[in-house]
Design a protein around this motif. Structure first.
Motif, short mmCIF file in Angstrom:
data_model
loop_
_atom_site.label_atom_id
_atom_site.label_comp_id
_atom_site.label_asym_id
_atom_site.label_seq_id
_atom_site.Cartn_x
_atom_site.Cartn_y
_atom_site.Cartn_z
N GLY A 179 57.57 70.04 39.91
CA GLY A 179 56.17 70.10 39.51
C GLY A 179 55.23 69.99 40.69
O GLY A 179 54.18 70.64 40.73
N THR A 180 55.61 69.17 41.68
CA THR A 180 54.79 69.06 42.89
C THR A 180 54.76 70.39 43.62
O THR A 180 53.70 70.85 44.07
CB THR A 180 55.33 67.94 43.80
OG1 THR A 180 55.28 66.70 43.07
CG2 THR A 180 54.51 67.81 45.07
N ALA A 181 55.92 71.05 43.72
CA ALA A 181 55.96 72.38 44.34
C ALA A 181 55.12 73.37 43.54
O ALA A 181 54.41 74.21 44.12
CB ALA A 181 57.41 72.87 44.45
N ALA A 182 55.14 73.26 42.23
CA ALA A 182 54.33 74.15 41.38
C ALA A 182 52.84 73.91 41.60
O ALA A 182 52.05 74.86 41.60
CB ALA A 182 54.69 73.95 39.91
N ARG A 239 49.94 58.08 36.39
CA ARG A 239 49.74 59.20 37.33
C ARG A 239 49.24 60.45 36.61
O ARG A 239 48.39 61.16 37.11
CB ARG A 239 51.04 59.50 38.06
CG ARG A 239 51.42 58.41 39.03
CD ARG A 239 52.60 58.83 39.86
NE ARG A 239 53.12 57.68 40.58
CZ ARG A 239 54.38 57.55 40.98
NH1 ARG A 239 55.24 58.53 40.73
NH2 ARG A 239 54.77 56.48 41.62
N ALA A 240 49.80 60.71 35.45
CA ALA A 240 49.35 61.86 34.66
C ALA A 240 47.88 61.68 34.26
O ALA A 240 47.08 62.61 34.35
CB ALA A 240 50.22 62.02 33.42
N GLU A 241 47.53 60.47 33.84
CA GLU A 241 46.15 60.19 33.43
C GLU A 241 45.19 60.33 34.60
O GLU A 241 44.09 60.88 34.45
CB GLU A 241 46.07 58.80 32.81
CG GLU A 241 46.82 58.71 31.50
CD GLU A 241 47.14 57.28 31.07
OE1 GLU A 241 46.71 56.31 31.75
OE2 GLU A 241 47.84 57.13 30.05
N GLU A 256 54.31 63.47 40.00
CA GLU A 256 54.62 62.68 41.18
C GLU A 256 53.33 62.20 41.83
O GLU A 256 52.28 62.83 41.70
CB GLU A 256 55.41 63.51 42.21
CG GLU A 256 56.83 63.75 41.82
CD GLU A 256 57.66 64.29 42.97
OE1 GLU A 256 58.83 63.91 43.06
OE2 GLU A 256 57.13 65.09 43.78
N GLU A 257 53.44 61.09 42.57
CA GLU A 257 52.27 60.58 43.29
C GLU A 257 52.08 61.42 44.54
O GLU A 257 52.91 61.42 45.44
CB GLU A 257 52.48 59.12 43.67
CG GLU A 257 51.27 58.49 44.27
CD GLU A 257 51.40 56.99 44.42
OE1 GLU A 257 50.39 56.35 44.69
OE2 GLU A 257 52.52 56.47 44.29
N ASP A 258 51.00 62.17 44.57
CA ASP A 258 50.72 63.07 45.68
C ASP A 258 49.24 63.37 45.68
O ASP A 258 48.60 63.34 44.63
CB ASP A 258 51.53 64.36 45.54
CG ASP A 258 51.88 64.96 46.87
OD1 ASP A 258 50.97 65.12 47.69
OD2 ASP A 258 53.06 65.27 47.09
N ASP A 259 48.71 63.72 46.83
CA ASP A 259 47.28 64.02 46.94
C ASP A 259 46.99 65.51 46.81
O ASP A 259 45.98 65.98 47.31
CB ASP A 259 46.73 63.51 48.27
CG ASP A 259 46.66 61.99 48.31
OD1 ASP A 259 46.56 61.39 47.24
OD2 ASP A 259 46.72 61.43 49.42
N ILE A 260 47.82 66.24 46.15
CA ILE A 260 47.62 67.68 45.97
C ILE A 260 46.62 67.88 44.83
O ILE A 260 46.88 67.51 43.69
CB ILE A 260 48.95 68.39 45.66
CG1 ILE A 260 49.95 68.16 46.80
CG2 ILE A 260 48.72 69.87 45.41
CD1 ILE A 260 51.37 68.48 46.42
N ALA A 261 45.49 68.48 45.16
CA ALA A 261 44.46 68.73 44.15
C ALA A 261 44.93 69.84 43.20
O ALA A 261 45.70 70.71 43.58
CB ALA A 261 43.16 69.14 44.83
N LEU A 262 44.43 69.79 41.98
CA LEU A 262 44.73 70.85 41.04
C LEU A 262 44.01 72.13 41.45
O LEU A 262 42.87 72.08 41.93
CB LEU A 262 44.28 70.46 39.63
CG LEU A 262 45.08 69.36 38.95
CD1 LEU A 262 44.42 68.98 37.64
CD2 LEU A 262 46.52 69.80 38.72
#
Length: 193
Positions: A100-103, A150-152, A123-129
């Protein structure tokens, strides 16, 4: 299990499995080898029961067939290579955990090729949507690896287009332990696309 195909790329073999021929296309980036990723039943249901075109992309294997660790960058590039190889102009993209992080990275970098983003746990990551695309987050309520908080938090960054659907009592392995429930949530959400 669905038969795997291989795309030879940069000295490695990128495994992928393709099912269905429907008008809704979904690419799932697997965090593990395809025969152990826990997404096979979800993909099969979506292809057979919902009529989706589903592609699962696994991690590369070195020449000789041994799995190797891959960077996030390689996973994104491998996903694009398979998508191009299959001739997909637009698709939903998603994954479970690291997939999902790669996606998320793929969607942010290739928004013009993405109809929407599917995250099975966050996952906990700073990747913006990525901007302007719908996001479906499927979250297990008892997931301690990718917890609901994390999802929230991610959903709060784009509440107008990000939705969370929960699977009560399930843990991090919910795509494998609750595959039909997971698939039905995906089917109901993506069917409007």
């Amino acid at each position: 299990m669905t038969e795997q195909s291989i795309l030879e790329r940069d000295g490695g073999a990128v495994p992928y499995a393709e099912e269905g021929e429907g008008p809704v296309s979904l690419v799932l980036i697997s965090g593990r080898a395809l025969n152990a990723d826990g997404l096979g039943v979800v993909a099969h249901y979506l292809a057979e029961e919902a009529g989706f075109h589903v592609i699962r992309i696994g991690p590369r294997a070195e020449a000789g067939g041994t799995d190797r660790a891959e960077t996030l960058r390689e996973r994104v590039e491998d996903a694009m290579a398979v998508i191009d190889h299959l001739g997909l102009d637009h698709t939903w993209i998603g994954g479970h955990g690291f997939g999902g992080t790669a996606a998320r990275v793929f969607a942010a970098e290739h928004t013009d090729r993405v109809n929407g983003l599917l995250l099975l746990g966050v996952e906990e990551d700073d990747i913006a949507l990525a901007r302007a695309i719908p996001v479906l987050i499927v979250q297990a309520t008892a997931d301690e690896v990718t917890p609901p908080a994390r999802a929230e938090a991610l959903q709060a960054t784009a509440p107008e287009r990000a939705s969370i659907k929960s699977i009560d009592g399930a843990d991090h392995l919910f795509p494998a332990t609750h595959p039909i429930e997971t698939a039905v949530i995906i089917e109901e959400y993506l069917d409007w696309d």
